[in-house]
Design a protein around this motif. Structure first.
Motif, PDB file in Angstrom:
ATOM      1  N   SER A   1      26.389 -41.309  -0.312  1.00 26.41           N
ATOM      2  CA  SER A   1      26.135 -41.268  -2.122  1.00 26.41           C
ATOM      3  C   SER A   1      25.445 -40.034  -2.206  1.00 26.41           C
ATOM      4  N   LEU A   2      26.040 -39.373  -3.267  1.00 20.09           N
ATOM      5  CA  LEU A   2      25.554 -38.021  -3.863  1.00 20.09           C
ATOM      6  C   LEU A   2      24.054 -38.332  -4.579  1.00 20.09           C
ATOM      7  N   ALA A   3      23.993 -39.467  -5.132  1.00 19.93           N
ATOM      8  CA  ALA A   3      22.695 -39.704  -5.969  1.00 19.93           C
ATOM      9  C   ALA A   3      21.547 -39.894  -4.744  1.00 19.93           C
ATOM     10  N   ALA A   4      22.052 -40.756  -3.629  1.00 15.74           N
ATOM     11  CA  ALA A   4      20.753 -40.852  -2.628  1.00 15.74           C
ATOM     12  C   ALA A   4      20.569 -39.475  -2.028  1.00 15.74           C
ATOM     13  N   THR A   5      21.733 -38.916  -1.638  1.00 16.88           N
ATOM     14  CA  THR A   5      21.252 -37.506  -0.941  1.00 16.88           C
ATOM     15  C   THR A   5      20.756 -36.435  -1.841  1.00 16.88           C
ATOM     16  N   GLY A   6      20.658 -36.440  -3.335  1.00 19.18           N
ATOM     17  CA  GLY A   6      20.267 -35.823  -3.942  1.00 19.18           C
ATOM     18  C   GLY A   6      18.617 -36.015  -4.103  1.00 19.18           C
ATOM     19  N   ILE A   7      18.231 -37.243  -4.008  1.00 16.22           N
ATOM     20  CA  ILE A   7      16.800 -37.617  -4.011  1.00 16.22           C
ATOM     21  C   ILE A   7      16.186 -36.994  -2.662  1.00 16.22           C
ATOM     22  N   VAL A   8      17.111 -37.167  -1.582  1.00 22.74           N
ATOM     23  CA  VAL A   8      16.444 -36.640  -0.359  1.00 22.74           C
ATOM     24  C   VAL A   8      16.283 -34.986  -0.658  1.00 22.74           C
ATOM     25  N   TRP A   9      17.286 -34.430  -0.985  1.00 20.99           N
ATOM     26  CA  TRP A   9      17.416 -32.941  -1.099  1.00 20.99           C
ATOM     27  C   TRP A   9      16.131 -32.618  -2.073  1.00 20.99           C
ATOM     28  N   SER A  10      15.915 -33.266  -3.051  1.00 22.54           N
ATOM     29  CA  SER A  10      14.696 -32.945  -4.076  1.00 22.54           C
ATOM     30  C   SER A  10      13.517 -33.071  -3.483  1.00 22.54           C
ATOM     31  N   ARG A  11      13.392 -33.958  -2.407  1.00 23.15           N
ATOM     32  CA  ARG A  11      12.187 -33.988  -1.566  1.00 23.15           C
ATOM     33  C   ARG A  11      12.057 -32.573  -0.645  1.00 23.15           C
ATOM     34  N   ILE A  12      13.215 -32.283  -0.083  1.00 23.54           N
ATOM     35  CA  ILE A  12      13.233 -31.159   0.643  1.00 23.54           C
ATOM     36  C   ILE A  12      12.701 -29.885   0.003  1.00 23.54           C
ATOM     37  N   PHE A  13      13.224 -29.534  -1.083  1.00 28.07           N
ATOM     38  CA  PHE A  13      13.037 -28.410  -1.811  1.00 28.07           C
ATOM     39  C   PHE A  13      11.905 -28.725  -2.822  1.00 28.07           C
ATOM     40  N   ASN A  14      11.120 -29.667  -2.656  1.00 29.87           N
ATOM     41  CA  ASN A  14       9.737 -29.612  -3.407  1.00 29.87           C
ATOM     42  C   ASN A  14       8.826 -28.577  -2.988  1.00 29.87           C
ATOM     43  N   GLY A  15       8.275 -28.025  -4.097  1.00 29.88           N
ATOM     44  CA  GLY A  15       7.487 -26.686  -3.966  1.00 29.88           C
ATOM     45  C   GLY A  15       6.159 -27.250  -3.501  1.00 29.88           C
ATOM     46  N   GLN A  16       5.443 -28.567  -3.409  1.00 30.30           N
ATOM     47  CA  GLN A  16       4.266 -28.634  -2.979  1.00 30.30           C
ATOM     48  C   GLN A  16       4.263 -29.332  -1.504  1.00 30.30           C
ATOM     49  N   TYR A  17       5.046 -30.178  -1.365  1.00 31.64           N
ATOM     50  CA  TYR A  17       5.177 -31.095  -0.029  1.00 31.64           C
ATOM     51  C   TYR A  17       6.796 -30.941   0.655  1.00 31.64           C
ATOM     52  N   GLY A  18       7.372 -30.276   0.350  1.00 33.17           N
ATOM     53  CA  GLY A  18       8.799 -30.067   0.764  1.00 33.17           C
ATOM     54  C   GLY A  18       8.974 -29.784   2.151  1.00 33.17           C
ATOM     55  N   LEU A  19       9.870 -30.514   2.768  1.00 33.83           N
ATOM     56  CA  LEU A  19      10.018 -30.035   4.227  1.00 33.83           C
ATOM     57  C   LEU A  19      10.506 -28.426   4.360  1.00 33.83           C
ATOM     58  N   LEU A  20      11.179 -27.891   3.544  1.00 31.84           N
ATOM     59  CA  LEU A  20      11.448 -26.561   3.625  1.00 31.84           C
ATOM     60  C   LEU A  20      10.548 -25.584   3.638  1.00 31.84           C
ATOM     61  N   ASN A  21       9.505 -25.784   2.876  1.00 31.58           N
ATOM     62  CA  ASN A  21       8.320 -24.963   2.601  1.00 31.58           C
ATOM     63  C   ASN A  21       7.475 -25.197   3.790  1.00 31.58           C
ATOM     64  N   TYR A  22       7.340 -26.346   4.408  1.00 31.72           N
ATOM     65  CA  TYR A  22       6.537 -26.774   5.449  1.00 31.72           C
ATOM     66  C   TYR A  22       7.108 -25.847   6.773  1.00 31.72           C
ATOM     67  N   LEU A  23       8.129 -25.837   6.921  1.00 26.42           N
ATOM     68  CA  LEU A  23       9.120 -24.902   7.997  1.00 26.42           C
ATOM     69  C   LEU A  23       8.792 -23.525   8.023  1.00 26.42           C
ATOM     70  N   LEU A  24       8.849 -23.229   6.495  1.00 20.11           N
ATOM     71  CA  LEU A  24       8.385 -21.807   6.155  1.00 20.11           C
ATOM     72  C   LEU A  24       7.042 -21.494   6.737  1.00 20.11           C
ATOM     73  N   SER A  25       6.143 -22.221   6.014  1.00 14.27           N
ATOM     74  CA  SER A  25       4.668 -21.982   6.580  1.00 14.27           C
ATOM     75  C   SER A  25       4.497 -22.198   7.948  1.00 14.27           C
ATOM     76  N   SER A  26       5.056 -22.933   8.554  1.00 18.82           N
ATOM     77  CA  SER A  26       5.113 -22.938  10.142  1.00 18.82           C
ATOM     78  C   SER A  26       5.475 -21.681  10.873  1.00 18.82           C
ATOM     79  N   LEU A  27       6.494 -21.049  10.136  1.00 19.69           N
ATOM     80  CA  LEU A  27       6.778 -19.610  10.484  1.00 19.69           C
ATOM     81  C   LEU A  27       6.000 -18.414  10.093  1.00 19.69           C
ATOM     82  N   GLY A  28       4.902 -18.958   9.399  1.00 20.86           N
ATOM     83  CA  GLY A  28       4.131 -17.784   8.802  1.00 20.86           C
ATOM     84  C   GLY A  28       4.588 -17.190   7.537  1.00 20.86           C
ATOM     85  N   LEU A  29       5.423 -17.870   6.725  1.00 23.95           N
ATOM     86  CA  LEU A  29       5.744 -17.049   5.710  1.00 23.95           C
ATOM     87  C   LEU A  29       5.427 -18.001   4.450  1.00 23.95           C
ATOM     88  N   HIS A  30       5.425 -17.588   3.313  1.00 22.93           N
ATOM     89  CA  HIS A  30       5.045 -18.269   2.001  1.00 22.93           C
ATOM     90  C   HIS A  30       5.945 -19.166   1.508  1.00 22.93           C
TER      91      HIS A  30
END
Length: 294
Positions: free
Chosen positions: A115-144
């Motif tokens: 379901s695209l709607a369900a996938t979109g909810i997951v991706w919105s969490r991944i791209f979240n600027g405060q607690y998203g997974l993508l920013n967590y991976l960037l911070s673990s690499l020393g990136l802002h």
């Protein structure tokens, strides 16, 4: 009544339910929406005011429509080559004799049937600027970290990445079917002649895969022009910061169901149809030159 007439009559009777459904749910809405495009109608009132070509004339001078058109073209230009190239690469890899090939194929295709709607909810969490997974991976690499969903510079990147991930499995499976229909004799002859892997791909795989490539080019282009749900599930009722995610279909949705200008929205729908039709004709003209020239 002759036997041939009876057979034809039975065939038409068996097709009748399908033809009725097609007429009621496809043909009638198309004709009715085209007629509505010449009226000013808010969907609430039974009265429709005939305005002729006024809706179409307003579309041509509406800066918001031009913004939606530019965003849609940008999405098409970024999405279509990306999903085709990645899909082709995945198909070539899956066509090789590797272990767990069926499992990889299933994993790659799974997002397409999710379901695209369900996938979109997951991706919105991944791209979240405060607690998203993508920013967590960037911070673990020393990136802002980046405020992905609230920065207009990254809106199209988010949408394209989301769309590619959703559709690359389908493209890969279709390419894989095309690759498996190519006779192995061509490759065996090329190996005897000492052809390199690149020359085998350039002179055997790509020419014989051109009909499949054209089919996918046409299909993904049409789908890219109809992008809507990706924007809605990632950004909600606002199409990204500063309308950076406003697409033609989202523009039609807002005009019809938010501003209740259904006649205007129908006119925009037929402008979009005309745009897709023109692109389809251009691709058909290109295919006649490419598909059979190799």
């Amino acid at each position: 009544m002759s036997r041939r007439v009876r057979r034809n009559l039975v065939a038409y009777l068996m097709l009748l339910p399908t033809l009725v459904l097609l007429g009621v749910f496809t043909v009638y809405p198309i004709i009715n929406s085209f007629m509505i495009s010449f009226y000013n109608w808010d969907m609430m009132s039974p009265i429709k005011r005939f305005v002729g070509l006024q809706n179409y004339q307003h579309i041509l001078v509406d800066p918001l429509f031009r913004r939606a058109f530019a965003n849609t073209i940008l999405y098409v230009v970024c999405f279509v080559p990306s999903v085709l190239l990645l899909g082709l690469l995945a198909a070539v890899l899956l066509n090789a004799k590797i272990r767990f090939r069926a499992a990889f194929r299933t994993t790659l295709f799974l997002p397409y049937i999710t379901s695209l709607a369900a996938t979109g909810i997951v991706w919105s969490r991944i791209f979240n600027g405060q607690y998203g997974l993508l920013n967590y991976l960037l911070s673990s690499l020393g990136l802002h970290g980046v405020d992905w969903l609230n920065d207009a510079r990254y809106t199209m990147f988010n949408l394209v990445l989301f769309g590619v991930r959703q559709n690359v499995g389908y493209v890969a499976v279709v390419f894989l079917a095309g690759l498996q229909n190519i006779s192995r004799e061509y490759y065996e002859s090329a190996n005897v002649d000492g052809a390199s892997a690149w020359r085998r791909f350039r002179y055997i795989t790509w020419p014989l895969l051109s009909p499949t490539s054209y089919f996918l080019l046409l299909l993904t282009t049409i789908e890219a022009f109809k992008v809507f749900l990706q924007v809605y599930v990632l950004y909600g009722e606002s199409p990204g910061p500063n309308d950076s995610g406003l697409t033609l279909l989202y523009y039609m949705f807002n005009e019809g169901f938010s501003d209740y200008k259904m006649g205007y929205a129908c006119a925009a729908a037929y402008v979009l149809f005309l745009i897709i039709f023109i692109f389809t004709l251009l691709q058909m003209s290109l295919s006649r030159r490419v598909n059979y020239s190799a």
